[in-house]
Design an enzyme around this catalytic site. Structure first.
Site, mmCIF file in Angstrom:
data_model
loop_
_atom_site.group_PDB
_atom_site.id
_atom_site.type_symbol
_atom_site.label_atom_id
_atom_site.label_comp_id
_atom_site.label_asym_id
_atom_site.label_seq_id
_atom_site.Cartn_x
_atom_site.Cartn_y
_atom_site.Cartn_z
ATOM 1 N N ASN A 87 71.039 -14.742 57.797
ATOM 2 C CA ASN A 87 72.062 -13.951 57.016
ATOM 3 C C ASN A 87 73.315 -14.055 58.098
ATOM 4 O OD1 ASN A 87 73.626 -11.561 56.237
ATOM 5 N ND2 ASN A 87 72.091 -10.519 56.035
ATOM 6 N N HIS A 135 75.053 -12.837 48.126
ATOM 7 C CA HIS A 135 75.198 -12.545 49.538
ATOM 8 C C HIS A 135 73.802 -13.057 49.902
ATOM 9 C CE1 HIS A 135 74.997 -11.355 53.573
ATOM 10 N NE2 HIS A 135 74.578 -10.139 53.231
ATOM 11 N N CYS A 193 78.775 -7.317 54.674
ATOM 12 C CA CYS A 193 78.374 -8.123 53.632
ATOM 13 C C CYS A 193 79.392 -8.601 52.439
ATOM 14 C CB CYS A 193 76.727 -8.169 53.438
ATOM 15 S SG CYS A 193 75.638 -7.921 54.545
HETATM 16 N N1 ACO Z 1 58.357 -9.727 64.101
HETATM 17 C C1 ACO Z 1 57.076 -9.271 64.043
HETATM 18 N N2 ACO Z 1 56.711 -7.957 63.757
HETATM 19 C C2 ACO Z 1 57.988 -7.367 63.446
HETATM 20 C C3 ACO Z 1 59.092 -7.365 63.509
HETATM 21 C C4 ACO Z 1 59.434 -8.931 63.778
HETATM 22 N N3 ACO Z 1 60.600 -9.294 63.988
HETATM 23 N N4 ACO Z 1 59.868 -6.414 63.288
HETATM 24 C C5 ACO Z 1 59.256 -5.341 63.114
HETATM 25 N N5 ACO Z 1 57.895 -5.890 62.932
HETATM 26 C C6 ACO Z 1 56.688 -5.169 62.802
HETATM 27 C C7 ACO Z 1 56.987 -3.707 62.846
HETATM 28 O O1 ACO Z 1 56.834 -3.392 64.294
HETATM 29 C C8 ACO Z 1 55.925 -2.924 62.111
HETATM 30 O O2 ACO Z 1 54.695 -2.964 62.824
HETATM 31 P P1 ACO Z 1 53.605 -1.857 62.632
HETATM 32 O O3 ACO Z 1 53.271 -1.810 61.201
HETATM 33 O O4 ACO Z 1 52.421 -2.389 63.404
HETATM 34 O O5 ACO Z 1 54.237 -0.637 62.967
HETATM 35 C C9 ACO Z 1 55.807 -3.941 61.176
HETATM 36 O O6 ACO Z 1 56.389 -5.029 61.524
HETATM 37 C C10 ACO Z 1 56.615 -3.304 59.864
HETATM 38 O O7 ACO Z 1 57.957 -3.082 60.247
HETATM 39 P P2 ACO Z 1 59.102 -2.421 59.236
HETATM 40 O O8 ACO Z 1 60.252 -2.440 60.153
HETATM 41 O O9 ACO Z 1 58.451 -1.393 58.522
HETATM 42 O O10 ACO Z 1 59.117 -3.696 58.486
HETATM 43 P P3 ACO Z 1 59.266 -4.205 56.895
HETATM 44 O O11 ACO Z 1 57.937 -4.485 56.103
HETATM 45 O O12 ACO Z 1 60.154 -2.977 56.192
HETATM 46 O O13 ACO Z 1 60.429 -5.109 57.080
HETATM 47 C C11 ACO Z 1 62.674 -5.818 56.569
HETATM 48 C C12 ACO Z 1 61.810 -5.301 57.819
HETATM 49 C C13 ACO Z 1 62.338 -7.378 56.475
HETATM 50 C C14 ACO Z 1 63.853 -5.740 57.349
HETATM 51 C C15 ACO Z 1 62.530 -5.046 55.337
HETATM 52 O O14 ACO Z 1 62.751 -3.886 55.563
HETATM 53 C C16 ACO Z 1 63.539 -5.736 54.345
HETATM 54 O O15 ACO Z 1 63.364 -6.825 53.735
HETATM 55 N N6 ACO Z 1 64.721 -4.853 53.942
HETATM 56 C C17 ACO Z 1 65.712 -5.564 53.243
HETATM 57 C C18 ACO Z 1 66.937 -5.506 54.137
HETATM 58 C C19 ACO Z 1 67.371 -6.693 54.571
HETATM 59 O O16 ACO Z 1 66.883 -7.825 54.409
HETATM 60 N N7 ACO Z 1 68.659 -6.740 55.172
HETATM 61 C C20 ACO Z 1 69.360 -7.733 55.479
HETATM 62 C C21 ACO Z 1 70.416 -7.396 56.101
HETATM 63 S S1 ACO Z 1 71.393 -6.102 55.211
HETATM 64 C C22 ACO Z 1 72.326 -7.014 54.243
HETATM 65 O O17 ACO Z 1 72.748 -8.032 54.373
HETATM 66 C C23 ACO Z 1 72.703 -6.357 52.754
#
Ligand code: ACO
Length: 330
Positions: free
Chosen positions: A287, A257, A113
């Site tokens: 992304n 980014h 990134c």
């Molecule tokens: N659709 C529906 N439900 C989903 C999905 C999906 N695509 N993916 C995961 N879930 C569910 C999981 O199974 C989990 O369910 P549960 O609570 O019943 O067990 C629930 O959603 C929460 O899952 P988590 O993986 O803990 O999701 P989180 O709330 O942490 O969100 C996310 C994930 C969006 C990636 C978050 O961690 C985030 O915003 N991270 C920042 C990192 C990022 O955005 N990176 C981008 C790329 S890296 C970069 O460019 C720097």
């Protein structure tokens, strides 16, 4: 010493538009889940065999047109990608060939990134040192062919899109262009956001079980990425401002980014930026990693949000971890 100035930008995304509703046919997900957590509404995926260099070529043609230049005036290529056409050689030489160029150097940048800002810092240094006059810098990614659309990978698969952005950076005697760049990394976080295989560590490289252990797909510790991103983005943006004697009020446009809308909003909140001071288009493309900043820069220019003399700050954070910024007087 000449300054390095971006004189043309271009972008390209493949035609196939994949909305969040469309995504629910591929992955067990929902429009609501994706929008709430990332701000993404749609992205583009390739629909026929095509590599990062093919997308880069289309973006380059537009950048050349906007720079009022022809390909033979390019004297060096820098190609940032985490999804090269082949494991080796890099995509830089493929783009060179597709542009019909012979003999010029082509450097591939592997900083995910942050790849575009890392590449810009190299271009800036080469131009200031008098090595080259016109450098083509591209960021291009084909993510869609490497995502895990099963339940294990769905939190990652819904975030990424394919696309390319290109800029032409030229030597100028004018008092403007790239003012500074800052690059950082922390390899102790390498495995928080990574794609392990095929890697060179294993004996043999293609070991029994490689398909079953999940290492052929990207891995992301989303919460750890979020935590570091919202701290390190503001820090590296402030570094760019302080180096040049500016404060956040002086920013005409911040182009971060496009990782996740929640990350961009957290940065804007921490830096107390007005909405007109930062740019976001993640809702349209997802992304696109190394391509996200040049795509956003191109759109910001097209929308008239970058004007003559604007102070533009580019900032990135991603796998490595790596983070970086650039200050540009337009
Ligand atoms: N659709 C529906 N439900 C989903 C999905 C999906 N695509 N993916 C995961 N879930 C569910 C999981 O199974 C989990 O369910 P549960 O609570 O019943 O067990 C629930 O959603 C929460 O899952 P988590 O993986 O803990 O999701 P989180 O709330 O942490 O969100 C996310 C994930 C969006 C990636 C978050 O961690 C985030 O915003 N991270 C920042 C990192 C990022 O955005 N990176 C981008 C790329 S890296 C970069 O460019 C720097």
């Amino acid at each position: 010493m000449p300054n390095a100035r971006i004189i043309g930008t271009g972008m390209y995304v493949p035609e196939r538009l994949v909305t969040n509703d469309e995504m629910t046919k591929i992955v067990d997900t929902s429009d609501e889940w994706i929008r709430e957590r990332s701000g993404i509404q749609e992205r583009h995926f390739i629909s026929e065999e095509c590599g990062a260099s093919d997308l880069a070529l289309e973006a380059t043609k537009i950048a050349l047109k906007n720079a009022k230049m022809t390909a033979d005036e390019i004297d060096f290529i820098i190609f940032a990608t985490l999804s090269p056409d082949y494991n080796f050689p890099g995509s830089g030489v493929l783009l060179q060939d597709k542009l019909g160029l012979k003999n010029i150097g082509a450097l591939d940048v592997r900083n995910q990134c942050s790849g575009f800002v890392y590449g810009l810092s190299v271009a800036n240094a080469y131009i200031r040192a008098g090595l080259y006059k016109n450098i083509l810098l591209v960021g291009a990614e084909v993510h869609s062919t490497g995502l895990d659309f099963s339940d294990e990978g769905r939190h990652i698969a819904v975030l990424f899109g394919d696309g390319a952005g290109a800029v032409i950076i030229s030597a100028t005697d004018e008092e403007r262009g790239v003012l500074s760049t800052h690059l950082h990394s922390d390899g102790s976080k390498a495995l928080e956001l990574c794609l392990i295989n095929p890697g060179s560590r294993k004996i043999p490289r293609y070991y029994e079980g490689i398909w079953e252990d999940g290492t052929l797909y990207p891995h992301m510790n989303g919460r750890e990425v979020f935590k570091y991103a919202v701290t390190l983005f503001p820090r590296v943006i402030n570094e760019a401002l302080e180096t040049n004697g500016y404060s956040t009020e002086d920013i005409d446009l911040l182009i971060p980014h496009q990782a996740n809308m929640r990350i961009t909003e957290a940065i804007a909140h921490r830096l107390k930026l007005r909405p007109d001071q930062y740019f976001s288009n993640i809702h349209k493309y997802g992304n696109t990693t190394a391509a996200s900043i040049p795509i956003a820069l191109h759109e910001a220019i097209e929308e008239g949000r970058v004007k003559d003399n604007s102070l533009v700050i580019l900032a990135a954070f991603g796998s490595g971890f790596t983070w970086a910024s650039a200050a540009i007087r337009w």
